[in-house]
Write an enzyme that holds these catalytic residues in place. Sequence first.
Site, PDB file in Angstrom:
ATOM      1  N   PRO A 144      41.595  52.607  44.902  1.00 26.13           N
ATOM      2  CA  PRO A 144      42.178  52.091  43.598  1.00 26.13           C
ATOM      3  C   PRO A 144      43.001  50.849  43.844  1.00 26.13           C
ATOM      4  O   PRO A 144      43.754  50.828  44.621  1.00 26.13           O
ATOM      5  CB  PRO A 144      42.819  53.294  43.488  1.00 26.13           C
ATOM      6  N   GLU A 145      42.751  49.910  42.940  1.00 29.86           N
ATOM      7  CA  GLU A 145      43.641  48.618  42.885  1.00 29.86           C
ATOM      8  C   GLU A 145      44.325  48.833  41.483  1.00 29.86           C
ATOM      9  O   GLU A 145      44.226  49.631  40.925  1.00 29.86           O
ATOM     10  CB  GLU A 145      42.848  47.483  43.133  1.00 29.86           C
ATOM     11  N   LYS A 187      50.242  49.592  42.289  1.00 35.08           N
ATOM     12  CA  LYS A 187      49.520  50.882  42.824  1.00 35.08           C
ATOM     13  C   LYS A 187      50.504  51.964  42.709  1.00 35.08           C
ATOM     14  O   LYS A 187      49.763  53.005  42.947  1.00 35.08           O
ATOM     15  CB  LYS A 187      48.873  50.755  43.802  1.00 35.08           C
ATOM     16  N   ARG A 208      41.807  46.218  55.562  1.00 34.19           N
ATOM     17  CA  ARG A 208      41.475  45.041  56.400  1.00 34.19           C
ATOM     18  C   ARG A 208      40.086  44.287  55.973  1.00 34.19           C
ATOM     19  O   ARG A 208      40.078  43.163  56.176  1.00 34.19           O
ATOM     20  CB  ARG A 208      41.199  45.415  57.836  1.00 34.19           C
TER      21      ARG A 208
END
Length: 263
Positions: free
Chosen positions: A2-3, A51, A248
């Site tokens: 989730p962003e 977030k 990453r």
Amino acid sequence: MPEGDVVYRTARRLGQALDGRILTRSDFRVPRHATADLTGRAVLETVSRGKHLLTRVDGGLTVHTHLRMEGSWLISPAGRRPPPGDVVRLVLANAEWQAVGVRLGVVDLVTTAEEDRLVGHLGPDLLGPDWDPAEAVRRLAGNPGLTIGEALLDQRNLAGIGTVYRAETLFLAGVSPWRPVGTIEDVRRIVALAQRLLHANRERERRVTTGDARAGRGTWVYGRAGRPCLRCGRQISRGQMGEQPQERLIFWCRHCQPGEPTG
Ligand SMILES: [Zn+2]
């Protein structure tokens, strides 16, 4: 993962179900707050900060949750059975609705006065009412040797970007994720692009950064390794960057985003 856009929508959904209503049940399934009970208190509001989710409750308390990798809030009419298994971390319910937090990465209960301790370190929130692009640029510039790819994910610089928006923003800016922040002439433009993308998607269930909502066409580079760049036709690259193992993945086009270090 989730962003900021998903977290923003989650706050809104929680607000619609809980705001202004009295809790008839609270069930903290985390050891630290297993005995906490918010029954009888009204929920004031839920806000997102980057977030993080902050659900403010009558009496000066705040329920702090974070979705992390795979968390979500399921909202349904009160009394519905929650999903089976041990994935439920928190239930907040009123006479009409229940909100079930599953696989949440963080469940905490603090005084509202303490919120700053949890989110005070965050940079400007890309979807916040107090969004401050100049401050985000100032914070990014504070570490000129760091790659822009890593800097955009550091929530202390600006809050809300995850791996999808990082990749898409840098593609649209034509900037290689591997370039040090200090070598980029126009960091303001990158920050503005990121904000525009998140803002445009804050109400959408399916994220689109290309303007093309058809399946497989929604992103320029994210998730498209080995496939042709939608601009130049060359193959999209995929790599790993940064130190947080869960954040990453990076995708980029070597042709449209030149400037990665050699050797
Ligand atoms: Zn390209």
